[in-house]
Design an enzyme around this catalytic site. Structure first.
Site, PDB file in Angstrom:
ATOM      1  N   SER A  39       0.773  -1.124   0.016  1.00 59.39           N
ATOM      2  CA  SER A  39       0.094  -0.057  -0.190  1.00 59.39           C
ATOM      3  C   SER A  39       0.783   1.342   0.112  1.00 59.39           C
ATOM      4  CB  SER A  39      -0.974   0.117   1.328  1.00 59.39           C
ATOM      5  OG  SER A  39      -0.257   0.076   2.287  1.00 59.39           O
ATOM      6  N   LYS A 100       1.249   4.819   6.911  1.00 62.72           N
ATOM      7  CA  LYS A 100       0.644   5.576   5.626  1.00 62.72           C
ATOM      8  C   LYS A 100       1.197   6.938   5.877  1.00 62.72           C
ATOM      9  CE  LYS A 100      -2.225   2.306   4.956  1.00 62.72           C
ATOM     10  NZ  LYS A 100      -2.174   1.575   3.706  1.00 62.72           N
TER      11      LYS A 100
END
Length: 245
Positions: A39, A100
């Site tokens: 991701s 993230k």
């Protein structure tokens, strides 16, 4: 050779002190993490092992192993900067570690319009670096465009988007007080703050630390780290000891 009781006692004490020191370092200074998903490609790839500094944003219960209810709020808090790559506990269970990039600060308004990212009604500038490149989404190789994005504070980093821009439009996200909005750099293959039921807005108490640098990286698709005869292919020497942007 006869061993007396002091020998065993001294070794047990040594192991105990070593364990205490390790817990202190892991809880308050620096902690290693392993990247298991794609991701955050191209910034982080599966097989990267990195160090995260726990002191960067102060401390909460999530700074400690198993998140014991010792601290009811974050102490020694320091504001994270837009663009930081951060490890946090997901709000869904307050247990799972995610990593993230921080995009939205408290009060920010974020929206995707025609596959372009807008922050407080201003489009985030991105310039195309490559028209054709391949990365992974899970175990699937996908064709993507690669961009350099620039945030309002001048932070630059690379992102990738599928060629058909699957994430076209969204509602406007308004970041609540004491919360943050995160995105994966692999924009069409990331479960992040866009998905309110699973990640959503992240409270400041859920921040674990700032990702600083990769200390080792290997490609398990080529071979196990124990297969030393494949090290010349499996170990990514060019990624080891590289700073995370």
């Amino acid at each position: 050779m006869k061993l007396d009781k002091d020998f065993f006692s001294d070794n047990i004490k040594t192991l105990f002190y070593a364990l205490i020191i390790a817990i202190i370092i892991r809880s308050f200074l620096i902690q290693p993490f392993y990247i298991p998903s794609s991701s955050m490609e191209p910034t982080l790839v599966v097989g990267d092992r990195l160090f995260v500094t726990k002191y960067s944003y102060g401390y909460s219960k999530h700074s400690l192993p198993f998140s014991p209810a010792i601290l009811n709020k974050r102490i020694l808090f320091k504001n994270p900067k837009r663009g930081d790559v951060i490890v946090f506990k997901t709000p869904a269970d307050n247990r799972t570690d995610y990593i993230k990039r921080l995009i939205g600060l408290p009060g920010d308004r974020i929206q995707f319009i025609d596959a372009n990212l807008y922050l407080n009604s201003n489009e985030i500038f991105k310039s195309k670096i490559k028209s054709k490149t391949k990365i992974y989404c899970g175990n699937t190789s996908i064709d993507v465009y690669r961009f350099e994005e620039k945030l309002p504070n001048g932070k630059k980093f690379h992102t990738v988007y599928l060629k058909d821009y699957t994430y076209q439009n969204s509602d406007e996200f308004i970041v609540p007080k004491d919360h943050y909005f995160f995105l994966g750099d692999n924009r069409d293959c990331s479960k992040d703050s866009r998905f309110l039921s699973s990640v959503g807005y992240v409270h400041k108490d859920n921040l674990v630390g700032k990702a600083q640098f990769i200390f080792f990286s290997s490609d398990k698709k080529i071979g196990s780290i124990f297969a030393f005869w494949k090290w010349h292919k499996s170990i990514r020497f060019n990624r080891s000891f590289s700073k995370i942007n």
